[in-house]
Write a protein that holds these residues in place. Structure first.
Motif, mmCIF file in Angstrom:
data_model
loop_
_atom_site.group_PDB
_atom_site.id
_atom_site.type_symbol
_atom_site.label_atom_id
_atom_site.label_comp_id
_atom_site.label_asym_id
_atom_site.label_seq_id
_atom_site.Cartn_x
_atom_site.Cartn_y
_atom_site.Cartn_z
ATOM 1 N N THR A 219 -28.859 16.725 -22.077
ATOM 2 C CA THR A 219 -29.111 17.633 -21.282
ATOM 3 C C THR A 219 -28.952 18.812 -20.469
ATOM 4 N N GLY A 220 -27.321 18.847 -21.389
ATOM 5 C CA GLY A 220 -26.473 19.419 -20.709
ATOM 6 C C GLY A 220 -25.150 20.047 -21.289
ATOM 7 N N VAL A 221 -23.922 21.609 -21.071
ATOM 8 C CA VAL A 221 -22.832 21.157 -20.602
ATOM 9 C C VAL A 221 -22.047 22.012 -19.825
ATOM 10 N N ARG A 222 -20.804 21.238 -19.724
ATOM 11 C CA ARG A 222 -20.239 21.897 -18.621
ATOM 12 C C ARG A 222 -18.926 22.707 -18.953
ATOM 13 N N VAL A 223 -18.864 23.935 -18.320
ATOM 14 C CA VAL A 223 -18.492 24.912 -18.497
ATOM 15 C C VAL A 223 -17.456 25.488 -17.172
ATOM 16 N N ASP A 224 -15.466 25.783 -17.828
ATOM 17 C CA ASP A 224 -14.918 26.094 -17.231
ATOM 18 C C ASP A 224 -14.860 27.705 -17.847
ATOM 19 N N PHE A 225 -14.755 28.481 -16.520
ATOM 20 C CA PHE A 225 -13.977 29.799 -17.004
ATOM 21 C C PHE A 225 -13.086 30.589 -15.648
ATOM 22 N N ARG A 226 -12.888 31.715 -15.703
ATOM 23 C CA ARG A 226 -11.499 31.968 -15.168
ATOM 24 C C ARG A 226 -12.621 33.187 -15.060
ATOM 25 N N VAL A 227 -12.555 33.844 -13.318
ATOM 26 C CA VAL A 227 -13.537 34.633 -12.952
ATOM 27 C C VAL A 227 -12.862 36.134 -12.297
ATOM 28 N N THR A 228 -12.228 37.174 -12.621
ATOM 29 C CA THR A 228 -11.801 38.442 -12.687
ATOM 30 C C THR A 228 -12.687 39.398 -11.515
ATOM 31 N N VAL A 229 -12.188 39.316 -9.707
ATOM 32 C CA VAL A 229 -13.485 39.936 -8.745
ATOM 33 C C VAL A 229 -12.231 41.147 -8.235
ATOM 34 N N PRO A 230 -12.696 42.015 -7.512
ATOM 35 C CA PRO A 230 -12.087 42.881 -6.642
ATOM 36 C C PRO A 230 -11.364 41.585 -5.886
ATOM 37 N N ALA A 231 -10.521 41.774 -4.547
ATOM 38 C CA ALA A 231 -10.255 40.703 -3.653
ATOM 39 C C ALA A 231 -11.205 41.364 -2.670
ATOM 40 N N GLY A 232 -11.634 39.787 -2.571
ATOM 41 C CA GLY A 232 -12.763 38.874 -1.748
ATOM 42 C C GLY A 232 -13.840 39.279 -1.701
ATOM 43 N N GLY A 233 -14.625 39.749 -3.664
ATOM 44 C CA GLY A 233 -15.714 40.256 -3.899
ATOM 45 C C GLY A 233 -16.286 39.001 -4.617
ATOM 46 N N SER A 234 -17.305 39.321 -4.459
ATOM 47 C CA SER A 234 -18.809 38.795 -5.490
ATOM 48 C C SER A 234 -18.577 39.265 -6.549
ATOM 49 N N ALA A 235 -19.805 38.521 -7.685
ATOM 50 C CA ALA A 235 -19.637 38.499 -8.654
ATOM 51 C C ALA A 235 -20.929 37.743 -9.107
ATOM 52 N N VAL A 236 -21.772 37.686 -10.171
ATOM 53 C CA VAL A 236 -22.744 37.213 -10.461
ATOM 54 C C VAL A 236 -22.341 36.829 -11.914
ATOM 55 N N ARG B 128 -29.481 28.856 -20.007
ATOM 56 C CA ARG B 128 -29.088 30.067 -19.240
ATOM 57 C C ARG B 128 -29.344 29.921 -18.014
ATOM 58 N N VAL B 129 -28.501 30.531 -17.312
ATOM 59 C CA VAL B 129 -28.361 30.410 -16.081
ATOM 60 C C VAL B 129 -27.205 31.378 -15.351
ATOM 61 N N GLU B 130 -27.852 31.940 -13.778
ATOM 62 C CA GLU B 130 -26.637 32.507 -14.066
ATOM 63 C C GLU B 130 -26.317 32.492 -12.690
ATOM 64 N N VAL B 131 -24.528 32.596 -12.305
ATOM 65 C CA VAL B 131 -23.805 31.108 -11.395
ATOM 66 C C VAL B 131 -22.996 32.547 -10.201
ATOM 67 N N PRO B 132 -23.573 32.571 -9.071
ATOM 68 C CA PRO B 132 -22.999 33.587 -7.965
ATOM 69 C C PRO B 132 -21.824 33.018 -7.745
ATOM 70 N N VAL B 133 -20.378 34.221 -7.767
ATOM 71 C CA VAL B 133 -18.922 32.904 -7.203
ATOM 72 C C VAL B 133 -18.636 34.641 -6.292
ATOM 73 N N ALA B 134 -17.869 34.334 -5.187
ATOM 74 C CA ALA B 134 -17.420 35.107 -4.005
ATOM 75 C C ALA B 134 -15.216 34.640 -3.896
ATOM 76 N N ALA B 135 -15.293 35.373 -4.140
ATOM 77 C CA ALA B 135 -13.862 35.105 -4.281
ATOM 78 C C ALA B 135 -12.861 35.303 -2.513
ATOM 79 N N ALA B 136 -12.290 34.361 -1.608
ATOM 80 C CA ALA B 136 -12.049 34.690 -0.950
ATOM 81 C C ALA B 136 -11.137 35.856 -0.166
#
Length: 144
Positions: A74-91, A106-114
């Motif tokens: 029913t699923g799979v776990r994905v580990d990845f590294r995201v680079t964003v502008p300092a303090g920025g967020s991405a999808v 398929r899924v869209e994952v929001p990520v936000a940097a401190a």
């Protein structure tokens, strides 16, 4: 007397009248039309390049696949590294595929940097409709 290569003067060939249709004079060139077409083509190519760069080429938003694990029916776990502008967020768009290459999740994952942070390690589970073979990150783009 028949014509041979010795009796025909050099230059343009001589054709019997009416046998091969009307001979056309070389057409005049239309430099304005050619210029307009070249300019229109260049404009379309610049627009397409701009759109593709905005969608896929922003170096401030980058994802690197680390690993995929915990593959179940029913699923799979994905580990990845995201680079964003300092303090920025991405999808980020994640995908799971079955052994035959069909997309099963398929899924869209929001990520936000401190504030002050540019690199994020993210772990997310993709729910699937069949047993996946691989999990992957397709791309990350600015959130919003």
């Amino acid at each position: 007397m028949t014509e041979t290569h010795t009796t025909v003067p050099p230059g343009a060939p001589v054709f019997p009248p009416g046998r091969y249709g009307r001979r056309r004079e070389p057409g005049r060139r239309r430099p304005v039309l050619v210029g307009v077409l070249v300019a229109a083509l260049a404009g379309v190519l610049v627009l397409a390049a701009t759109q593709l760069y905005a969608r896929y080429g922003d170096p401030n938003y980058d994802a690197q696949m680390i690993t995929y694990a915990e593959v179940t029916d029913t699923g799979v776990r994905v580990d990845f590294r995201v680079t964003v502008p300092a303090g920025g967020s991405a999808v980020c768009l994640l995908r799971a595929r079955s052994h035959d290459g069909a997309e099963v999740g398929r899924v869209e994952v929001p990520v936000a940097a401190a504030p002050g942070e540019r690199h994020l390690n993210v772990r997310h589970r993709i729910a699937t409709t069949a047993r996946p073979f691989i999990g992957e990150v397709l791309r990350c783009r600015p959130a919003g």
